[in-house]
Structure formats: C-alpha cells, structure tokens
Design a protein around this motif. Structure first.
Motif, PDB file in Angstrom:
ATOM      1  N   ILE A 136      -0.316  77.414  53.929  1.00 13.81           N
ATOM      2  CA  ILE A 136      -0.570  76.021  54.295  1.00 13.81           C
ATOM      3  C   ILE A 136      -1.773  75.453  53.544  1.00 13.81           C
ATOM      4  O   ILE A 136      -1.836  74.248  53.306  1.00 13.81           O
ATOM      5  CB  ILE A 136      -0.756  75.901  55.823  1.00 13.81           C
ATOM      6  N   ARG A 194      -1.881  70.577  51.431  1.00 15.73           N
ATOM      7  CA  ARG A 194      -2.433  69.223  51.558  1.00 15.73           C
ATOM      8  C   ARG A 194      -2.508  68.521  50.208  1.00 15.73           C
ATOM      9  O   ARG A 194      -2.071  67.378  50.058  1.00 15.73           O
ATOM     10  CB  ARG A 194      -3.809  69.280  52.193  1.00 15.73           C
ATOM     11  N   ARG A 195      -3.046  69.202  49.203  1.00 15.08           N
ATOM     12  CA  ARG A 195      -3.152  68.601  47.875  1.00 15.08           C
ATOM     13  C   ARG A 195      -1.772  68.342  47.273  1.00 15.08           C
ATOM     14  O   ARG A 195      -1.552  67.339  46.603  1.00 15.08           O
ATOM     15  CB  ARG A 195      -3.961  69.498  46.943  1.00 15.08           C
ATOM     16  N   LEU A 215       1.046  67.726  48.920  1.00 13.80           N
ATOM     17  CA  LEU A 215       1.640  66.569  49.596  1.00 13.80           C
ATOM     18  C   LEU A 215       0.976  65.269  49.150  1.00 13.80           C
ATOM     19  O   LEU A 215       1.651  64.241  49.022  1.00 13.80           O
ATOM     20  CB  LEU A 215       1.551  66.731  51.109  1.00 13.80           C
ATOM     21  N   THR A 216      -0.327  65.313  48.906  1.00 15.57           N
ATOM     22  CA  THR A 216      -1.028  64.136  48.383  1.00 15.57           C
ATOM     23  C   THR A 216      -0.462  63.760  47.027  1.00 15.57           C
ATOM     24  O   THR A 216      -0.224  62.577  46.747  1.00 15.57           O
ATOM     25  CB  THR A 216      -2.540  64.414  48.277  1.00 15.57           C
TER      26      THR A 216
END
Length: 71
Positions: A55, A59-60, A62-63
């Motif tokens: 996980i 985040r990066r 998905l950004t």
C-alpha cells in the motif's frame, strides 16, 4: 477536476494489477521456504506486514493516475 477522460486511469489500473500479481507471486515463491519452520503466530505477523507493505507506494501512483504528476 478533469472534464475529459484520459488513458492514464485504465493503463494505471492494468499496471497496478500486473505489479501486484508479480508481488504476490514473489511473496508466494520466496517467503514460505524462509519462514516455514517459524511458529504460526510469527508467520501470521510476517504475512500481515507483507500484505500491508504494497500500500505504501500506492498513494503516489494513484496521484499520477488522476493528475499526471508524481507529486
């Protein structure tokens, strides 16, 4: 907010699935011989940690899928 669809999202989802499948295959192939003799509770902790580790870079990624930028 985007008003037009981009190809980044479907390609990103496919790339994410390929990478996660590779990660899962590597874990299934290389971890059991290393921890197979450990107590069950210790094995559970290792697998829980490995199940959460993927996980971190998500985040990066998905950004990037949403904006086209890594930051």
């Amino acid at each position: 907010m985007r008003t037009e669809p981009t190809l980044r999202i479907p390609l990103g989802v496919l790339a994410m699935l390929v990478v996660l499948a590779g990660y899962a295959a590597a874990i299934a192939r290389y971890v059991p011989p290393l921890i197979g003799e450990w107590p069950t509770l210790a094995q559970t902790i290792v697998y829980v940690v490995l199940g959460i580790v993927w996980i971190a870079p998500l985040r990066r990624f998905l950004t990037w899928m949403e904006t086209g930028h890594w930051r």
